[in-house]
Design a protein around this motif. Sequence first.
Motif, short mmCIF file in Angstrom:
data_model
loop_
_atom_site.label_atom_id
_atom_site.label_comp_id
_atom_site.label_asym_id
_atom_site.label_seq_id
_atom_site.Cartn_x
_atom_site.Cartn_y
_atom_site.Cartn_z
N ILE A 34 -6.62 15.57 -0.52
CA ILE A 34 -6.17 16.09 -1.82
C ILE A 34 -5.53 17.46 -1.65
O ILE A 34 -4.57 17.80 -2.31
CB ILE A 34 -7.35 16.14 -2.82
N LYS A 35 -6.03 18.23 -0.69
CA LYS A 35 -5.47 19.57 -0.48
C LYS A 35 -4.20 19.55 0.37
O LYS A 35 -3.58 20.60 0.55
CB LYS A 35 -6.50 20.45 0.23
N SER A 36 -3.85 18.40 0.96
CA SER A 36 -2.80 18.38 1.99
C SER A 36 -1.51 19.03 1.48
O SER A 36 -0.94 18.63 0.48
CB SER A 36 -2.51 16.93 2.41
N TYR A 37 -1.10 20.02 2.22
CA TYR A 37 0.07 20.77 1.81
C TYR A 37 0.88 21.22 3.03
O TYR A 37 2.04 20.87 3.19
CB TYR A 37 -0.36 21.98 0.98
N ASP A 38 0.19 21.94 3.93
CA ASP A 38 0.89 22.54 5.07
C ASP A 38 1.63 21.49 5.89
O ASP A 38 2.78 21.67 6.29
CB ASP A 38 -0.09 23.22 6.03
N LEU A 39 0.95 20.38 6.15
CA LEU A 39 1.52 19.37 7.03
C LEU A 39 2.80 18.80 6.43
O LEU A 39 3.81 18.60 7.12
CB LEU A 39 0.49 18.27 7.27
N VAL A 40 2.76 18.54 5.13
CA VAL A 40 3.92 18.00 4.45
C VAL A 40 5.07 19.00 4.50
O VAL A 40 6.21 18.64 4.80
CB VAL A 40 3.58 17.64 2.98
N VAL A 41 4.75 20.25 4.25
CA VAL A 41 5.80 21.27 4.27
C VAL A 41 6.45 21.31 5.66
O VAL A 41 7.67 21.33 5.79
CB VAL A 41 5.21 22.65 3.92
N ALA A 42 5.62 21.29 6.69
CA ALA A 42 6.17 21.44 8.04
C ALA A 42 6.96 20.21 8.46
O ALA A 42 7.96 20.31 9.15
CB ALA A 42 5.04 21.70 9.03
N MET A 43 6.50 19.02 8.05
CA MET A 43 7.16 17.80 8.54
C MET A 43 8.39 17.43 7.73
O MET A 43 9.44 17.12 8.28
CB MET A 43 6.18 16.63 8.55
N THR A 44 8.25 17.41 6.41
CA THR A 44 9.36 16.89 5.60
C THR A 44 9.74 17.82 4.46
O THR A 44 10.76 17.62 3.82
CB THR A 44 8.98 15.54 4.98
N ASP A 45 8.90 18.80 4.18
CA ASP A 45 9.04 19.65 3.01
C ASP A 45 9.26 18.81 1.75
O ASP A 45 10.06 19.14 0.88
CB ASP A 45 10.18 20.66 3.20
N GLY A 46 8.57 17.71 1.68
CA GLY A 46 8.65 16.86 0.48
C GLY A 46 9.74 15.81 0.56
O GLY A 46 9.76 14.87 -0.23
N GLY A 47 10.63 15.93 1.52
CA GLY A 47 11.78 15.04 1.57
C GLY A 47 11.50 13.75 2.32
O GLY A 47 10.38 13.55 2.78
N PRO A 48 12.46 12.87 2.51
CA PRO A 48 13.80 12.99 1.90
C PRO A 48 13.72 12.93 0.37
O PRO A 48 12.94 12.14 -0.14
CB PRO A 48 14.54 11.77 2.44
N GLY A 49 14.50 13.76 -0.29
CA GLY A 49 14.42 13.83 -1.75
C GLY A 49 13.05 14.32 -2.17
O GLY A 49 12.60 15.38 -1.74
N THR A 50 12.38 13.52 -2.99
CA THR A 50 11.02 13.87 -3.37
C THR A 50 10.05 12.84 -2.80
O THR A 50 8.93 12.69 -3.28
CB THR A 50 10.86 13.89 -4.90
N ALA A 51 10.47 12.14 -1.76
CA ALA A 51 9.72 10.98 -1.29
C ALA A 51 8.33 11.32 -0.79
O ALA A 51 7.43 10.48 -0.85
CB ALA A 51 10.50 10.27 -0.18
N THR A 52 8.11 12.53 -0.26
CA THR A 52 6.79 12.83 0.28
C THR A 52 6.09 13.95 -0.48
O THR A 52 5.26 14.67 0.06
CB THR A 52 6.89 13.22 1.77
N TRP A 53 6.41 14.11 -1.75
CA TRP A 53 5.69 15.09 -2.55
C TRP A 53 4.23 14.68 -2.69
O TRP A 53 3.91 13.51 -2.85
CB TRP A 53 6.32 15.21 -3.95
N THR A 54 3.38 15.68 -2.60
CA THR A 54 1.97 15.46 -2.90
C THR A 54 1.61 16.38 -4.06
O THR A 54 2.38 17.29 -4.39
CB THR A 54 1.09 15.80 -1.69
N PRO A 55 0.44 16.19 -4.68
CA PRO A 55 0.08 17.07 -5.80
C PRO A 55 0.14 18.55 -5.43
O PRO A 55 0.61 19.37 -6.22
CB PRO A 55 -1.34 16.63 -6.15
N ALA A 56 -0.33 18.89 -4.23
CA ALA A 56 -0.32 20.30 -3.84
C ALA A 56 1.11 20.83 -3.74
O ALA A 56 1.40 21.95 -4.15
CB ALA A 56 -1.04 20.49 -2.51
N LEU A 57 1.98 20.00 -3.21
CA LEU A 57 3.38 20.40 -3.08
C LEU A 57 4.02 20.55 -4.47
O LEU A 57 4.76 21.48 -4.73
CB LEU A 57 4.13 19.35 -2.26
N PHE A 58 3.67 19.60 -5.33
CA PHE A 58 4.18 19.63 -6.71
C PHE A 58 3.81 20.95 -7.37
O PHE A 58 4.64 21.62 -7.98
CB PHE A 58 3.58 18.46 -7.50
N MET A 59 2.53 21.32 -7.23
CA MET A 59 2.05 22.54 -7.87
C MET A 59 2.89 23.73 -7.40
O MET A 59 3.37 24.53 -8.20
CB MET A 59 0.57 22.75 -7.50
#
Lengths: 368, 306, 293
Positions: free
Chosen positions: B239-264
């Motif tokens: 639920i807290k996952s944020y850093d990994l997403v930012v480093a790997m895809t930064d939410g992309g492509p587009g918004t495909a890998t947004w998570t709640p933490a990233l959304f916030m």
Amino acid sequence: MAFLEIEGLQKKFGAADVLKGITLEIDEGGFLVLVGPSGCGKSTLLNTIAGLESVSAGEIRINGKRVNELHPSQRDIAMVFQSYALYPNMTVAQNIAFGMEIRGVPKPERDKAVAEVAEMLQIKHLLARKPSQLSGGQRQRVAMGRALVRRPQVFLFDEPLSNLDAKLRVDMRTEIKRLHQSMKRTIVYVTHDQIEAMTLASKIAVLKDGVLQQFGSPAEIYNRPANMFVADFMGSPAMNLIPAEIAREGNDTRLKVEQRSGEPLSLALGEAGAALKPGKVVFGIRPEAVTDPDGADRTSRNVVEAPCLIEVVEPAGSDTFAVTNLGGKEAVVRLRADAKVSPGQTAMLAFNLDKAVFFDPETQLRLT
Amino acid sequence: MADVTVIVPRRASERRLAIQELIPKLVLAPSFALILLFVYGFILFTIVLSFSGSKLLPDFSTWVGFGNYQRLFAHPNWITALKNLAIFASLYIVICSALGLGLAILLDQKIRGEGALRPIYLYPMALSFIVTGVAWKWFLDPGIGLEHVMHQWGWESFSFRWIKEGKYAIYTIVIAAVWQSSGFVMAMFLAGLRGVDNEVIKAAQIDGASTFTIYRRIIIPLMRPVFLSAFVVLAHLAIKSYDLVVAMTDGGPGTATWTPALFMQKFTFGRNEMGMGASSAIIMMIMIFSIIIPYLYSELRMGRRA
Amino acid sequence: MSAASQDNAARTGVIARAAIYAVLILFAVYYLLPLYVMLVNSLKPLEEIRQGNMLALPQQWTIAPWLSAWSTAQIGVQPIGLRPYFINSVLMVVPAVFISTMLGAMNGYVLTKWRFRGDSFVFGMMLLACFIPFQIVLIPSARILGLLDLSGTVSGLILIHAVYGLGFTTLFFRNYYEAFPTELVRAAQIDGASFFQIFRRILLPSSGPIIVVTVIWQFTNIWNDFLFGSSFSSVDSIPLTVALNNLVNSSTGVKEYNVHFAGAILAALPTLVVYIVSGRYFVRGLMAGAVKG
């Protein structure tokens, strides 16, 4: 005025009453043993004397001075703990000297005091060791050394022997008794072992559920237990507590006891029954007061013999214990080692009624 | 537990005693005050914020009721984030637990070199998610990574470009996250296995149970508490996952890998939608607390009973 | 010891055991692969990565990417490498770890040896604080750092990390001191030692293992943090993780993969060294953090 006085002491943990008004006292140089089953409040009582726990009501006086508000270190007491509580990071010498160090006693004086105590307890060769390098008995000695070096007004012992094996326990018990006799300091000693209580105490306090059951000398406690709990708790094997009935036949007071087989026993009580009213009682008699007729106490004035069915025989070396059934309960009797009895046989047993006690089955209190 | 009814001091000694009873509380007080303010005070602040119309800065003059929450759950990005969380969390938890248990059981077979293998399985846990992200980002990159390597080795038709594809990118994050955490789960299970009473196993062997049966019927059921702990830890990390997403895809492509933490983060600090950002954080907290609080409650109660 | 090991080991056939070793080694390769990739490619020229094989050893060994990552790589607008950010991280981690560990030790001491009514409530509140999603405190934290005039400073980050580490440090010390014999504290009280003397002379000398566990845990968490670093830092206080992310994800210029890998290893190095030197304590911390109560 007694040396250590405890008056109306109460202790509550939240809603639970751990001590319900304890009043006790012991003279200077006395040896007070607090004994009872686990959870009876004896350790809590000791902790309140030490000042490690606060009291909810009542007063503790040492040498006439109220100490309720004093910090443990200001009460002039020393304590030996069940686990010994030796500081693991300090050597034996540092452990013994720690209290003096805190009080700012100069080093040469500390060393001298440590050396004296080490001499007395024969632990000189251990002074440089850490507690982890000591055996159980050695730790025990160091813990006592730490208490002795304070030269307190009162020594407190919290089940100090319970972590030792059986042989060592007996040795240390003797050692504690010897130290007490030579130092003549007041001691309060907690144990759940009734033999320790009997052998060490000048006064015993029996506790149960935070209530003082009986307070008296070891002989009083043993021979004239105040109630069935004390009778059952003190002594090993325990006192036989046999449901029975008192009946008058002419001038004679007789004790009727049911047996599993055969006629009910009917024992003439003589003097022992003079004050008893007819009706149901609990007949308390210690195993050693019921013997084979040849082993009976010749100095006793009131020995009666009766046939009983022997169910189990347990030779114990110095004595032979036999189990019979009286009043619907198992009763243990102590015979001479070479008494000729075998299971299933009916044997004559001698009841020493001088040693008998009677309890009210309702209130469980002693009647005479 | 010492009674702490502080009586009005009557004498000097009594006053000293009262002070000594106060010291422990004085020592604890600053920490507790900090926690009260920085955790519970701030949570309250964010709750209030989530009902306000705050945009760029906190704004306590306009109130929108549950408006932020309504907008949140109507927003496609939030729905994507929730879907991603569901995919990510369930795969992450299941794979980590299965892999962790499997490796732990294999390692528990008196393996020579266990001392060397265990730290290898576990070291990713010491890394920052950012480092993990960088490593996997480029390793899975079609241009230079795995696909490129396969082509070099002559497997020309090999194609692995999930990280660039909206539909599959979230799974690459699962791969990296599993890589990072599964060794830790293995360690938890290994500790659990080592704690199993040997006599129970011996009894089962005497009863004629095979190794497989012993694991299936006796040992794995005994691992229940470990499964529970692993679940709680992994769910909370997911639920807290944020850093990994930012480093790997930064939410992309587009918004495909947004998570709640990233959304916030993106809504609060990128799109100046502080009210909505706050409400998304509240939803995250509710998710975590609904897992953690029952767990802690039962653990603490069991601890007290023991 | 081991649950099923010895007796089962005797029964399992040679083939089965070979399979077990094969699987275990395969996974060892899986776990080591990313580290290997980072390492070999950080020692290659950029061209070799683009043209060559990521899994191959360098044909032409070079440490230029490391030097670049350390001191000249373009991060944000400045070509200064990771070094200043490495220093920022150190300046942030050391005090934050020290403060949170010290406070945690005192809290654990009070919560186990000086219990009072409501102590389990206090502990429960501190324990729950370990698990909050930090997103929920980001906005007010930014405000309070502003009010304290600490926005964008290393001190601000120290404060934030120290406060949000308190729950775990308290938990660690509380659980450790819970098993510490209370009779020792009582003996020391009778010896006349004060609250602080008891802590310093009796508990602290026995606290070595838990201090190591706590320091490692806090060090790893704070060093690896990204969320707080990216939210509350400014040019002068950016920690290493954030700088690394900026380096890797900057959209301008050529992607220097070799420099990225060198940077990533640089960022991972301190925690990896700690892990290698004291893995046992590291694992113990993980376990303590995972199995609460």
